[in-house]
Design an enzyme around this catalytic site. Structure first.
Site, PDB file in Angstrom:
ATOM      1  CG  ASP A   1      -2.070   0.958   1.109  1.00  0.00           C
ATOM      2  OD1 ASP A   1      -3.222   0.510   0.995  1.00  0.00           O
ATOM      3  OD2 ASP A   1      -1.821   2.197   1.110  1.00  0.00           O
TER       4      ASP A   1
ATOM      5  CD  GLN B   1     -14.956  -0.205  -2.514  1.00  0.00           C
ATOM      6  OE1 GLN B   1     -16.126  -0.385  -2.184  1.00  0.00           O
ATOM      7  NE2 GLN B   1     -14.387  -0.858  -3.507  1.00  0.00           N
TER       8      GLN B   1
ATOM      9  CG  HIS C   1      -8.735  -2.794  -2.351  1.00  0.00           C
ATOM     10  ND1 HIS C   1      -9.723  -2.116  -3.006  1.00  0.00           N
ATOM     11  CD2 HIS C   1      -8.491  -2.100  -1.208  1.00  0.00           C
ATOM     12  CE1 HIS C   1     -10.072  -1.042  -2.307  1.00  0.00           C
ATOM     13  NE2 HIS C   1      -9.332  -1.012  -1.201  1.00  0.00           N
TER      14      HIS C   1
HETATM   15  P1  AMP Z   1      -9.717   1.651   0.405  1.00  0.00           P
HETATM   16  O1  AMP Z   1      -9.764   2.998   1.064  1.00  0.00           O
HETATM   17  O2  AMP Z   1     -10.122   0.516   1.288  1.00  0.00           O
HETATM   18  O3  AMP Z   1     -10.464   1.654  -0.915  1.00  0.00           O
HETATM   19  O4  AMP Z   1      -8.192   1.382   0.111  1.00  0.00           O
HETATM   20  C1  AMP Z   1      -7.518   1.901  -0.982  1.00  0.00           C
HETATM   21  C2  AMP Z   1      -6.054   1.786  -0.651  1.00  0.00           C
HETATM   22  O5  AMP Z   1      -5.327   1.896  -1.850  1.00  0.00           O
HETATM   23  C3  AMP Z   1      -5.543   2.869   0.289  1.00  0.00           C
HETATM   24  O6  AMP Z   1      -4.983   2.249   1.454  1.00  0.00           O
HETATM   25  C4  AMP Z   1      -4.482   3.591  -0.543  1.00  0.00           C
HETATM   26  O7  AMP Z   1      -3.376   3.986   0.222  1.00  0.00           O
HETATM   27  C5  AMP Z   1      -4.115   2.545  -1.563  1.00  0.00           C
HETATM   28  N1  AMP Z   1      -3.617   3.043  -2.820  1.00  0.00           N
HETATM   29  C6  AMP Z   1      -4.188   3.955  -3.630  1.00  0.00           C
HETATM   30  N2  AMP Z   1      -3.446   4.150  -4.734  1.00  0.00           N
HETATM   31  C7  AMP Z   1      -2.380   3.308  -4.619  1.00  0.00           C
HETATM   32  C8  AMP Z   1      -1.238   3.036  -5.439  1.00  0.00           C
HETATM   33  N3  AMP Z   1      -1.044   3.637  -6.614  1.00  0.00           N
HETATM   34  N4  AMP Z   1      -0.338   2.123  -4.997  1.00  0.00           N
HETATM   35  C9  AMP Z   1      -0.520   1.496  -3.812  1.00  0.00           C
HETATM   36  N5  AMP Z   1      -1.582   1.722  -2.999  1.00  0.00           N
HETATM   37  C10 AMP Z   1      -2.486   2.608  -3.397  1.00  0.00           C
END
Ligand code: AMP
Length: 112
Positions: A29, A92, A98
């Site tokens: 992440d 989300q 994910h």
């Molecule tokens: P959620 O809020 O449960 O939808 O989680 C989305 C997650 O994706 C968050 O923890 C972000 O930090 C992560 N995220 C978003 N863009 C990226 C990226 N390009 N690479 C890695 N993690 C990401």
């Protein structure tokens, strides 16, 4: 489709990969909430856990096999948490299924 995780799965956006096969990708992440925080996604787009059904649940089962395998590889034997946020109330922010895996610190329960 303008989906950031589809682009990561396709290699169009870089990620720090831990594991990849034809069905799933695991990567760290970008904003870690624990010393170990990675995400596991199906490569094929599924919007959220709300869209899991008999046609795609085999991918979810495979994701949990991959999580257990990575947990052994990273020595997460003291425990870890698997979370999937669904929709607005679930927090989300990325509309591609994910599973967060958080480890290497004591995690509070219940979550806020
Ligand atoms: P959620 O809020 O449960 O939808 O989680 C989305 C997650 O994706 C968050 O923890 C972000 O930090 C992560 N995220 C978003 N863009 C990226 C990226 N390009 N690479 C890695 N993690 C990401």
């Amino acid at each position: 489709m303008d989906c950031i995780f589809c682009k990561i799965a396709a290699g169009e956006i870089p990620s720090t990969k831990i594991f990849e096969d034809d069905q799933v990708l695991a990567f760290y992440d970008a904003a870690p909430q624990a010393p170990v925080h990675f995400l596991v996604i199906p490569k094929k787009h599924i919007g959220s856990a709300l869209e899991i059904d008999a046609n795609n649940s085999n991918q979810v089962a495979h994701i949990f096999e991959v999580i257990a395998s990575i947990a052994r590889q990273l020595d997460l034997d003291n425990g870890y948490r698997v979370v999937t946020n669904v929709g607005d109330d679930g927090g989300q922010t990325v509309g591609h299924l994910h599973f967060h895996v958080l480890a290497k610190r004591k995690l509070a329960w219940p979550p806020g």
